[in-house]
Design a protein around this motif. Structure first.
Motif, PDB file in Angstrom:
ATOM      1  N   ASN B 300       0.796  -1.227   0.000  1.00 24.04           N
ATOM      2  CA  ASN B 300       0.000   0.000   0.000  1.00 24.04           C
ATOM      3  C   ASN B 300       0.823   1.269   0.000  1.00 24.04           C
ATOM      4  N   PHE B 301       2.078   1.162   0.349  1.00 25.92           N
ATOM      5  CA  PHE B 301       2.862   2.364   0.628  1.00 25.92           C
ATOM      6  C   PHE B 301       3.986   2.553  -0.384  1.00 25.92           C
ATOM      7  N   GLU B 302       3.912   1.752  -1.431  1.00 25.12           N
ATOM      8  CA  GLU B 302       5.017   1.772  -2.400  1.00 25.12           C
ATOM      9  C   GLU B 302       4.921   2.964  -3.342  1.00 25.12           C
ATOM     10  N   ALA B 307       7.921   3.531  -0.194  1.00 23.47           N
ATOM     11  CA  ALA B 307       8.278   2.777   1.009  1.00 23.47           C
ATOM     12  C   ALA B 307       8.141   1.281   0.723  1.00 23.47           C
ATOM     13  N   ALA B 308       9.232   0.576   0.859  1.00 15.19           N
ATOM     14  CA  ALA B 308       9.241  -0.853   0.539  1.00 15.19           C
ATOM     15  C   ALA B 308       9.502  -1.678   1.795  1.00 15.19           C
ATOM     16  N   ASP B 413      -8.482   0.275   5.904  1.00 13.85           N
ATOM     17  CA  ASP B 413      -8.345   1.728   5.737  1.00 13.85           C
ATOM     18  C   ASP B 413      -7.687   2.353   6.970  1.00 13.85           C
ATOM     19  N   ASN B 414      -8.149   1.925   8.132  1.00 10.42           N
ATOM     20  CA  ASN B 414      -7.560   2.486   9.355  1.00 10.42           C
ATOM     21  C   ASN B 414      -6.086   2.122   9.471  1.00 10.42           C
ATOM     22  N   MET B 415      -5.771   0.868   9.137  1.00  6.77           N
ATOM     23  CA  MET B 415      -4.377   0.438   9.273  1.00  6.77           C
ATOM     24  C   MET B 415      -3.494   1.144   8.245  1.00  6.77           C
ATOM     25  N   VAL B 419      -0.216   3.477   9.220  1.00  2.70           N
ATOM     26  CA  VAL B 419       1.148   3.325   8.702  1.00  2.70           C
ATOM     27  C   VAL B 419       1.535   4.551   7.872  1.00  2.70           C
ATOM     28  N   SER B 420       0.584   5.100   7.134  1.00  7.21           N
ATOM     29  CA  SER B 420       0.873   6.311   6.354  1.00  7.21           C
ATOM     30  C   SER B 420       1.304   7.443   7.280  1.00  7.21           C
TER      31      SER B 420
END
Lengths: 389, 433
Positions: B300-302, B307-308, B413-415, B419-420
């Motif tokens: 989700n954060f790539e 972010a990997a 979504d919350n998780m 992390v975001s």
């Protein structure tokens, strides 16, 4: 339920005073130059502590604490009672009363507590954790583990010698075994008065009598217990449905009061502050380490460590011996293990005509659960009890 | 809430595809062997499965199967069955999934890949109070023989266990602890010989130990390669599954070969300058068990942050915790020195905290996302000590609680927002300061 007949007894009143003022025994012992060992777990071999001239005391939970110290270090899934005990340690209260801490492998939770205390001593020198030892009993019943337990006993004996600052002779151990066996025998006299067809000692009274022993010299405790046992023979008999209490160890009479005020009588229990504490002697005829290992390894199966099958058999046997009509299984929040036993236990007890009910997810102290009193009253009514209080 | 329409992770590694295909084929063959009347063992992950491999007794590992059940979104069905049978449905989700499955009358029809064949042997170590109870119950339901193995605690704590584990493993443990573990292995072998009628061949164990060392050595090379690559050629989305699936096949020619093929594939990607996240800016470490029910979460954060997730314990444990050289003279003792250490390495500070810091540094980790257990005492591992050690080393940590297999309380979504926020505030924000 503490009755007038008990409160009028000087010996019972003395035990009640110790039970309510749990620090005093350790304070006085230390003031007189003695060393105190705080214990976590019901399998710490006190034989060696007493043999070394030291005082074993159980580290009590603290119902008043906000648990901030524990919250800093413990994950959420530690049960509230252990959490409270740990909090007392990291707040420095245990260091004020105890020179050392001994932790037994009575539950996996305590293994973690020991590891955390060890790590706190290593990495947080400002955190006032006394030197801490672990007794790594293995409870699986086989010869190789019995031999391992004898080595474990010897290791703890050597630790106790270091703490005592002197060698502990076999004679010292034999004398301590004698003191503890006498104490267990005295507590079994109280138990017999509860298990009798007409119980003379209530569950709450018995909890106070037993629990006071966690916080005072054991020979003095034995004398008081024997006094109470003699007096209690003439205390009025208790009536009402007979209840067996299982689950979390109880450090206040709250749950007992809820059951007994509702008109039932708690005649026995197998939690950490109950019959397993005084069940079985340490055999003075055996070599010390063999005797100590056997005593702690071969008691009736622990609710926390034993298999479901073993616990069903053990509970049914104990309930039958107590001639109980109902079983209340009271378990603190996050105290997981024994709850796996319950469905099988309930089925087996039902076949015996015994009603079992679970009271899970309890806070510490249990009185903080808003619905527990009503639920317990409902349970007692279902057993045919009436209101006493 | 469980989301049956949750996105699926995008895997790129052929080795991950191969291991996924192999485990299905292997599981089919397992069904066949059990149907033909062979004994079949259900083992907890910390049971020394090398013994079973050496005796050619088919087995399934509890945690691997729980992960499969979770990935197939079967966990809610099993927790419901537990509740209906009177058990609490809020406990031990990782270990009790199979207990729930054992209560399922339709398991053969609806269970993953035809459901779990009925084990005739159930074995766990007493590494938490619930293990013996849960395994006892499922053994009864399946009509299997229950066998319990003890768990001992270290009295001494060597520094930098990872430097000792491969060659100086005798120094890792109190000698009497190792002696007792060897006695336990002998007792286990005696039990299995009686139960199955098969002889344990010490020479066969030597070969199994050799194959395990070979496999784990490839993991070591792979771990080092990812750590040293300018940009990570793969992420945990590929390496967790490819490693975990093969780890439970360890001691076989296939597993050793697969580990080699995985290394060569990743080396090829690295040599070609391939980056799993082309815009890689931040390297993340995942602490805790995999989120088996939402593997796509890791990706989700790539694109947004570069972010990997480059590190998980699954590959790194293979690299550092399993190899035991000098095993030929006494393979049982070398095996004992492998299996009794797993709890120490993973769940005890300072063994775990020191190792995580070392791994974070050598993998150039910018931030750690740490999923602590919600309801599992066995996985309790001194998270406060771990967080403190990492933060002290200058590595920011996000600690949160979630369940690796039970998705009922998982809110994607919350998780993702959590992390975001961590990436923005602690990693990007931290770098800008």
């Amino acid at each position: 339920m503490l009755r007038e007949c008990a409160l009028e007894s000087p010996s019972f009143s003395r035990l009640l005073d110790v039970w309510r003022n749990r620090a005093r025994g350790a304070e006085e012992f230390r003031a007189a130059g003695g060393r105190v060992v705080g214990c976590l777990g019901e399998d710490v071999p006190e034989e060696y502590i007493i043999a070394g001239g030291m005082l074993p005391v159980r580290i009590p939970p603290d119902p008043e604490s906000d648990l901030a110290g524990a919250d800093r270090w413990l994950e959420a899934c530690f049960d509230p009672l252990v959490r409270s005990q740990f909090d007392r340690i990291v707040r420095g209260e245990t260091a004020r009363l105890c020179d050392y801490i001994a932790v037994s492998n009575s539950t996996d939770v305590l293994v973690r507590i020991y590891l955390y205390l060890r790590e706190l001593r290593r990495t947080e020198p400002e955190c006032p954790v006394p030197p801490t030892a672990f007794i790594d009993w293995l409870f699986t019943r086989s010869r190789k583990f019995q031999l391992a337990n004898e080595r474990t006993a010897a290791i703890f004996r050597a630790q106790a010698e270091t703490w005592a600052g002197r060698p502990i002779s076999d004679g010292d151990v034999a004398a301590a075994i004698g003191i503890l066996n006498e104490n267990r025998a005295a507590l079994r006299e109280i138990s017999a008065l509860r298990l009798a067809p007409e119980p003379r000692v209530s569950g709450a009274e018995a909890l106070v009598i037993t629990g006071a022993g966690f916080y005072m010299e054991r020979a003095a405790h034995t004398a008081l217990v024997r006094d109470v046992a003699r007096e209690a023979e003439s205390w009025p008999a208790l009536t009402g449905p007979r209840v067996f209490l299982s689950g979390t160890g109880q450090y206040d009479t709250g749950i007992y009061d809820m059951i007994e005020d509702g008109g039932a009588v708690v005649v026995a229990e197998d939690h950490d502050c109950g019959m397993r504490w005084y069940e079985g002697d340490t055999d003075p005829a055996l070599p010390p380490e063999r005797a100590v290992a056997a005593r702690y390894m071969l008691r009736s199966p622990s609710p926390k460590k034993a298999t479901v099958e073993a616990r069903v058999e053990a509970l049914c046997r104990a309930v039958k011996a107590a001639d109980a009509r109902g079983v209340a299984v009271c378990m603190d929040r996050f105290e997981e293990a024994a709850s796996w036993d319950f469905p099988e236990q309930r089925r087996a007890l039902a076949e015996m005509g015994v009603t079992a009910r679970e009271f899970f997810h309890l806070p510490y102290p249990a009185a903080g659960d808003p619905g527990l009193k009503a639920d317990m009253a409902d349970f007692v009514r279902a057993l045919g009890g009436g209101q006493n209080g | 809430m469980a989301d049956t329409n949750a996105p699926r992770a995008v895997k790129t590694l052929k080795a991950a595809e191969e291991s996924g295909a192999y485990q299905k084929q292997w599981f089919r063959s397992l069904h066949g062997r059990v149907a033909a009347g062979e004994d079949f063992a259900f083992l907890n992950a910390d049971v020394p499965m090398e013994i079973f491999r050496a005796m050619d007794i088919p087995f399934v590992v509890n945690q691997w199967w729980a992960a499969i059940c979770s990935a197939k979104r079967m966990t809610p069905r099993y927790t419901k069955l537990l509740g209906e049978a009177g058990y609490r449905d809020d406990l031990c989700s990782y270990c009790s999934a199979v207990l729930g499955e054992s209560l399922d009358p339709e398991d053969a029809e609806v269970g993953p890949w035809g459901g779990l064949p009925k084990p005739t042997i159930a074995i766990t170590r007493l590494t938490c109070d619930c293990q013996g109870k849960i395994f006892g119950l499922l053994a009864k339901n399946y009509g299997a023989d229950l066998y319990l193995m003890e768990n001992t605690q270290p009295r001494t704590v060597p520094e930098n266990w990872w430097d000792l584990a491969a060659d100086r493993w005798e120094e890792l443990y109190d000698s009497d602890r190792l002696d007792l573990a060897v006695e336990e292995l002998k007792a286990l072998i005696a039990f299995l010989e009686r139960k199955t009628g098969r002889m344990f061949d010490n020479n066969r164990l030597v070969e199994v130990m050799r194959l395990v060392n070979e496999q784990e050595s490839w993991y070591r090379r792979t771990r080092d390669l990812i750590a040293e690559a300018p940009k990570a050629p793969v992420t945990v989305v590929d390496t967790i599954n490819a490693t975990m699936q093969a780890q439970w096949q360890r001691g076989t020619e296939w597993a050793a070969g697969h580990a080699k093929r995985m290394y060569e594939e990743i080396r090829g990607l690295a040599e070609a300058g391939h980056a799993a996240v082309p815009n890689e800016k931040y390297r993340l470490m995942w602490l805790g068990r995999g989120i088996w029910h939402d593997f796509a979460f890791y990706q989700n954060f790539e694109s947004k942050y570069g972010a990997a997730f480059v590190w998980s314990m699954y590959l790194a444990m293979g690299a550092d915790a399993y190899i035991r050289n000098n095993f030929e003279r006494d393979p049982l003792r070398a095996l004992a020195a492998r299996y009794i250490g797993m709890e120490d390495f993973l769940h005890m500070p300072p063994w775990n905290s020191g190792w995580f810091v070392r791994e974070a540094k050598r993998n150039r980790i910018d931030g750690v996302v740490y999923m602590a257990p919600a309801n599992c005492m066995q996985a309790v591992e001194g998270s406060a000590f771990i967080v403190k050690a990492l933060e002290k080393a200058g590595i920011p940590v996000l600690l949160f609680r979630a369940d690796p297999v039970d998705d009922r309380k998982w809110n994607r979504d919350n998780m993702t927002a959590l992390v975001s926020g961590f990436i923005e505030d602690r990693i990007i924000g931290g770098n800008e300061k």
